[in-house]
Design a protein around this motif. Structure first.
Motif, PDB file in Angstrom:
ATOM      1  N   GLY A  95       1.167  -0.875  -0.105  1.00 21.02           N
ATOM      2  CA  GLY A  95       0.145  -0.371  -0.216  1.00 21.02           C
ATOM      3  C   GLY A  95       0.700   1.299  -0.283  1.00 21.02           C
ATOM      4  N   ARG A  96       0.202   2.417  -0.295  1.00 23.27           N
ATOM      5  CA  ARG A  96       1.166   3.928  -0.617  1.00 23.27           C
ATOM      6  C   ARG A  96      -0.102   4.598  -0.310  1.00 23.27           C
ATOM      7  NH1 ARG A  96      -0.838   1.473  -5.355  1.00 23.27           N
ATOM      8  NH2 ARG A  96      -1.523   3.433  -7.245  1.00 23.27           N
ATOM      9  N   VAL A  97       0.597   5.555   0.845  1.00 23.36           N
ATOM     10  CA  VAL A  97      -0.169   7.091   0.891  1.00 23.36           C
ATOM     11  C   VAL A  97      -0.541   7.689  -0.290  1.00 23.36           C
ATOM     12  CG1 VAL A  97      -0.902   8.175   2.766  1.00 23.36           C
ATOM     13  CG2 VAL A  97       0.311   6.444   3.467  1.00 23.36           C
ATOM     14  N   ILE A  98      -1.372   8.532  -0.515  1.00 21.04           N
ATOM     15  CA  ILE A  98      -1.939   9.507  -1.445  1.00 21.04           C
ATOM     16  C   ILE A  98      -2.279  10.826  -0.615  1.00 21.04           C
ATOM     17  CG2 ILE A  98      -2.444  10.017  -3.500  1.00 21.04           C
ATOM     18  CD1 ILE A  98      -2.864   6.846  -3.699  1.00 21.04           C
ATOM     19  N   LEU A  99      -1.203  11.855  -0.667  1.00 22.80           N
ATOM     20  CA  LEU A  99      -2.020  12.986   0.021  1.00 22.80           C
ATOM     21  C   LEU A  99      -2.751  13.863  -1.104  1.00 22.80           C
ATOM     22  CD1 LEU A  99       0.666  13.739   2.505  1.00 22.80           C
ATOM     23  CD2 LEU A  99      -2.048  12.922   3.103  1.00 22.80           C
TER      24      LEU A  99
END
Length: 202
Positions: A95-99
């Motif tokens: 997973g990755r965090v997208i701001l």
């Protein structure tokens, strides 16, 4: 019984789209760190391809998943049949965090209704799909969505929500910084100068 697949099949996608709730699991690398498990409601989950999914992450009292993904990318998503034939479906991935304000946000955000309190998007590259029987899961009947979180978030100004994030969402229980926490600490403005809360409102 249990079966393992390298990607989502059409029947898996159809099952996921019927579900009203899903669960997210993640953990830090440290041996004594806290494993996190979070339930997610509302229409926030999207299937991009058989190996890519994501969900709109709404404001909560913690931000554990975000911290864990920033540290090690590991994530598991679980869907459970509470009505109809029994089934448990898990998605294992990175997973990755997208701001807000990033190029990835501009790519992902149009896929969602940006509900009040949206703080980030979690994108997941799926490398394994596992089904299991779910024979012992009880039947539950869906009644309606709660609107408590959306009403709470809609009542907050951008500054108020940023302060909440600063106090509650900047680090994990184990002290791991989150991308959102770093963004607030750096006071980096969004491209149009609005706060995160204002930018994510419909």
């Amino acid at each position: 019984m249990g079966k393992l697949f390298p990607a989502l099949l059409p029947e898996h996608e159809a099952f996921i789209r019927k579900q009203r709730i899903f669960f997210v699991g993640s953990a830090p690398l440290q041996a004594d760190g806290h494993v996190n498990l979070s339930p997610k409601g509302h229409d926030v989950f999207r299937i991009v391809s058989p190996t890519e999914v994501g969900y709109l992450d709404l404001t909560g009292s913690g931000n554990e998943t975000s911290a864990h993904l920033e540290e090690n990318n590991r994530i598991t998503l679980m869907f459970v049949a509470f009505e109809g034939p029994p089934l448990i479906l898990r998605l294992y991935g990175k997973g990755r965090v997208i701001l807000p304000g990033t190029a990835d946000w501009e790519l992902w955000a149009p896929r969602f209704e940006l509900l009040p309190g949206a703080r980030q998007i979690i994108g997941v590259d799926v490398h394994a799909v596992k089904t299991s029987c779910g024979f012992s899961v009880p039947f539950y009947t869906y009644e309606r969505e709660r609107d408590t979180l959306q009403r709470w978030a809609a009542s907050k100004s951008g500054d108020e929500l940023n302060e909440y994030w600063r106090g509650k969402n900047a680090v994990s229980m184990d002290g791991i910084p989150t991308p959102l926490g770093r963004r607030i600490a750096e006071s980096a403005p969004f491209e149009d100068g609005r706060s995160a809360n204002e930018k994510t409102r419909p």
